[in-house]
Write an enzyme that holds these catalytic residues in place. Sequence first.
Site, PDB file in Angstrom:
ATOM      1  N   ILE A   1       0.653  -1.289  -0.236  1.00  0.00           N
ATOM      2  CA  ILE A   1      -0.069  -0.121  -0.218  1.00  0.00           C
ATOM      3  C   ILE A   1       0.836   1.398   0.143  1.00  0.00           C
ATOM      4  O   ILE A   1       0.285   2.458  -0.183  1.00  0.00           O
ATOM      5  CB  ILE A   1      -1.077   0.042   1.280  1.00  0.00           C
ATOM      6  CG1 ILE A   1      -0.285   0.109   2.464  1.00  0.00           C
ATOM      7  CG2 ILE A   1      -2.001  -1.292   1.090  1.00  0.00           C
ATOM      8  CD1 ILE A   1      -0.959   0.367   3.678  1.00  0.00           C
TER       9      ILE A   1
ATOM     10  N   THR B   1       0.764  -1.792  13.343  1.00  0.00           N
ATOM     11  CA  THR B   1       0.024  -2.031  14.249  1.00  0.00           C
ATOM     12  C   THR B   1       0.623  -2.223  15.634  1.00  0.00           C
ATOM     13  O   THR B   1       0.090  -2.518  16.718  1.00  0.00           O
ATOM     14  CB  THR B   1      -1.312  -2.954  14.254  1.00  0.00           C
ATOM     15  OG1 THR B   1      -0.821  -4.271  13.775  1.00  0.00           O
ATOM     16  CG2 THR B   1      -2.336  -2.637  13.123  1.00  0.00           C
TER      17      THR B   1
ATOM     18  N   TYR C   1       1.580   5.530  17.184  1.00  0.00           N
ATOM     19  CA  TYR C   1       0.637   4.557  16.630  1.00  0.00           C
ATOM     20  C   TYR C   1      -0.763   5.424  16.513  1.00  0.00           C
ATOM     21  O   TYR C   1      -1.219   5.402  15.472  1.00  0.00           O
ATOM     22  CB  TYR C   1       0.224   3.157  17.303  1.00  0.00           C
ATOM     23  CG  TYR C   1      -1.045   2.475  16.732  1.00  0.00           C
ATOM     24  CD1 TYR C   1      -0.770   2.036  15.618  1.00  0.00           C
ATOM     25  CD2 TYR C   1      -1.985   2.363  17.347  1.00  0.00           C
ATOM     26  CE1 TYR C   1      -1.853   1.269  14.996  1.00  0.00           C
ATOM     27  CE2 TYR C   1      -3.126   1.664  17.089  1.00  0.00           C
ATOM     28  CZ  TYR C   1      -2.918   0.953  15.690  1.00  0.00           C
ATOM     29  OH  TYR C   1      -4.146   0.313  15.352  1.00  0.00           O
TER      30      TYR C   1
ATOM     31  N   LYS D   1      -2.800   6.756  13.150  1.00  0.00           N
ATOM     32  CA  LYS D   1      -4.022   6.427  12.843  1.00  0.00           C
ATOM     33  C   LYS D   1      -4.999   7.525  12.499  1.00  0.00           C
ATOM     34  O   LYS D   1      -5.873   7.739  11.692  1.00  0.00           O
ATOM     35  CB  LYS D   1      -4.584   5.423  13.891  1.00  0.00           C
ATOM     36  CG  LYS D   1      -3.657   4.059  13.834  1.00  0.00           C
ATOM     37  CD  LYS D   1      -3.818   3.478  12.328  1.00  0.00           C
ATOM     38  CE  LYS D   1      -5.358   2.559  12.072  1.00  0.00           C
ATOM     39  NZ  LYS D   1      -5.377   2.061  10.699  1.00  0.00           N
TER      40      LYS D   1
END
Length: 301
Positions: A53, A78, A141, A145
């Site tokens: 991606i 993640t 993280y 996100k």
Amino acid sequence: PVWRLKYTNKRERHPMRILITGGKGMLARTLVAELGKNPDYTLLAPGHTELDITDPMSVTKVFGEFEPEVVLHCAAFTKVDLCESEQARAQEVNVQGSANIAMACKQSNARLIAFSTDYVFDGESGPYNEFAKPTGGINVYGQSKWAAERTIRLDCPNHVIARVSWLYGPGGPSFVHTMLRLAGRPCIRVVDDQRGCPTSTLAVAGAIAEILQKPHLLGTFHLACQGETTWYGLAREIFALAGIEQNVEPCTSAEYVTPAKRPSNSCLVSVRMKDCGLSPMPHWQESLKSFLARELPTLGL
């Protein structure tokens, strides 16, 4: 005649083409297994080697060959603690990767359903519903996100952002699998001052199946199981449901230091699911019981 024009332009019904990014991950594997039961869907779930991606050319190639009508965007970096030391990678995968997917969806008129996290909030004043304002998170993280959510909203109007939390699912890896693997130790100490909503990927897949049937739905949904607990409370429930006698003791976050700071209360609740005619998520204890009844035999327990 008008009727002839309508008839000749009518397309035959075909299975909905659904692309699932991050196809090797726990959530993606569950989505493939559950949605694959529906003959009205044609699924493609490439792993990183087939769909990178972060590489626009790789994204363009897969979109051009498969021509997805819906994209379930599961791919993400993640590993929360590793994000702290590999911030550039977190940015590349979670933000730029999501931007690449969002732009490809917009250009191909595909519906985007992207998965996010409870970590986009500061975790100090939960529970949070879909209208609560994220602060960007308290670790790398969560911040990556939140940035991913913003680029998805900007680049692809036809989107759903599904926030999930404390995920576990068939095959793992997850906190549930870790606890079962540690069973038999004299004592297991588990943090008791962080609250959240343990959520089965099976429950998430059920909600996604409903969302797929409602193509008009847009915006953000919280797909977390109902109720809340701490990691310590979850550990005790896992062993109780598994019929394992295990000594579990609570500890504080200060006693269990990790590279990434964790939120003290990142519980998610949903008000939009009911408003949009979606079935409510199951309670976390009910969902865990169902999951363990299914998973324990595969672990030899």
